[in-house]
Write an enzyme that holds these catalytic residues in place. Sequence first.
Site, PDB file in Angstrom:
ATOM      1  N   HIS A  39      -3.145   7.205   2.053  1.00 45.96           N
ATOM      2  CA  HIS A  39      -3.620   5.884   1.635  1.00 45.96           C
ATOM      3  C   HIS A  39      -5.017   5.677   2.212  1.00 45.96           C
ATOM      4  O   HIS A  39      -5.268   5.976   3.380  1.00 45.96           O
ATOM      5  CB  HIS A  39      -2.652   4.815   2.146  1.00 45.96           C
ATOM      6  CG  HIS A  39      -3.159   3.427   1.976  1.00 45.96           C
ATOM      7  ND1 HIS A  39      -3.684   2.975   0.780  1.00 45.96           N
ATOM      8  CD2 HIS A  39      -3.234   2.382   2.845  1.00 45.96           C
ATOM      9  CE1 HIS A  39      -4.047   1.707   0.927  1.00 45.96           C
ATOM     10  NE2 HIS A  39      -3.792   1.332   2.166  1.00 45.96           N
TER      11      HIS A  39
ATOM     12  N   CYS B  57       0.809  -1.228   0.000  1.00 50.79           N
ATOM     13  CA  CYS B  57       0.000   0.000   0.000  1.00 50.79           C
ATOM     14  C   CYS B  57       0.842   1.278   0.000  1.00 50.79           C
ATOM     15  O   CYS B  57       0.319   2.363  -0.230  1.00 50.79           O
ATOM     16  CB  CYS B  57      -0.955   0.007   1.182  1.00 50.79           C
ATOM     17  SG  CYS B  57      -2.009  -1.448   1.218  1.00 50.79           S
TER      18      CYS B  57
ATOM     19  N   ASN C 251     -10.214  -0.129   0.085  1.00 51.93           N
ATOM     20  CA  ASN C 251      -8.749  -0.069   0.091  1.00 51.93           C
ATOM     21  C   ASN C 251      -8.241  -0.705  -1.203  1.00 51.93           C
ATOM     22  O   ASN C 251      -8.363  -1.919  -1.370  1.00 51.93           O
ATOM     23  CB  ASN C 251      -8.234  -0.808   1.334  1.00 51.93           C
ATOM     24  CG  ASN C 251      -6.726  -0.800   1.447  1.00 51.93           C
ATOM     25  OD1 ASN C 251      -6.012  -0.479   0.498  1.00 51.93           O
ATOM     26  ND2 ASN C 251      -6.227  -1.174   2.611  1.00 51.93           N
TER      27      ASN C 251
END
Length: 325
Positions: free
Chosen positions: A252, A119, A282
Amino acid sequence: MRRYSRIAGTGSYLPPRRLTNADLAAELATKGVETSDEWIVERTGIRARHFAAPDVGSSDLALKACQRALEAAGLEASQIDLIIVATSTPDMVFPSTACILQHKLGNAGAAAFDVQAVCSGFVYALTVADAMIQTGAAQRALVVGAEVFSRLLDFTDRTTCVLFGDGAGAVVLEASDEPGILASDLHADGKHVGILCVPGHVSGGQVLGDPLLKMDGQAVFKLAVGVLEDAARATLAKAGKTDADIDWLIPHQANIRIMQSTARKLKLPLDKVVVTVDQHGNTSAASIPLALDSAVRAGQVKRGQHLMLEGVGGGFTWGAVFLRY
Ligand code: UT7
C-alpha cells in the site's frame, strides 16, 4: 487437480487534474494553511497526486481501469461473472459502487458487491475473489480498488490533506490450473477504529458527526510497520516460501518510510519495491492495483515472477496476498 485463480490482465486510471506539492501548498496558503514541498517529500515521499472533477465518482474511475484491464486480458465485459469493488468512497450510500460499475460496463447478471476495508480493501477483495474462483462460485472476476479520497479531506488540516489522492486500479482474475494466487493472510483489530476514520454518517436526511478524515498519523505509522512484516511472513509460510522468493513487494502506497522499513525487515533491497506514492499519493484501496498496473506496463513486473501485495489501513485492517504473476 487444484483450481487456482490467476491475474489475466491489469489496468488503472488517474483523473487528469494533477497537483504537485507546490500546487497544493499554493492552494492551501490561500486558506491560511502552511505546508511545503520539502516537508511533504521528506516525511512521506509524495511529490504529486491526482484529484477527480466534482462530477466524477469512484465508479467512473473504476470503469476506465476495468476497460484497460479487460483489454490487457483480451476479454469482453460480458465474459466477467463477478465484480468486487474495494472502496471507502462509494458513489452512493447504496446500491454498491460495484452494481453501478456493472451497469456502466454493460454486463448485467454478473454478481457485484463492494468490500469496505479502507486501504486494505484491495487485498481483502482479491482474497474473496480468489476463494470464490477456487470453489467454482465464479470463473472470471474484475477486482477493483477505486477511490475519490479528495472528497473526505479537510483542507484546513495539513496533517492529512497533503497525503491522499484519487484513482482506480483493477485486475481480471480468472480460473486456472496453474498458480496464480498462492496464499493470503487477512486481519483486523477494531479497537483501533479511532486512529483513522471518517466518523460521520447519514441519518434522517442529514449528515451527523464529522464527515471528514481524521488520522493519528504516528499511531497508524507504528502499527503499520509491525503488521506489514507479520502479514508478509504469515503469507509466505502458508505458501511454503521464504523472503528470498519475493521478486517484487507491492505495498500500500501511504508513506515511503513505511515501505522502506517493511523492505528492510523482509531483507529486500529497495529496488524490489514498487513505488508510486511519489506520483499518486495515498489512494487508499486503489493504491496497490495502481502500483501493480504501473509496474506491469513499465515492464518491471514480468510473467512468472512472485509478487507480495500488502495493504494496511483504517479499521484497523491489514493483510497480504502472495502470487505468481
Ligand atoms: O492509508 C492508511 C495508512 N496511513 C498511513 O500509513 C499514514 C501513517 N503516518 C504517516 O505517514 C506519518 O505519521 C505522517 C506523514 C502522517 C506524519 O509524519 P510524522 O513524521 O509522523 O510527522 P508528525 O505528525 O510527527 O509531525 C511533525 C511536525 C509537527 O510539527 P511540530 O509539532 O513538530 O512543530 C506537525 O505540525 O510536522 C508538522 N506538520 C506539517 N508541517 C508542514 C504536519 N503536517 C505538516 C504539513 N506541512 N503538511
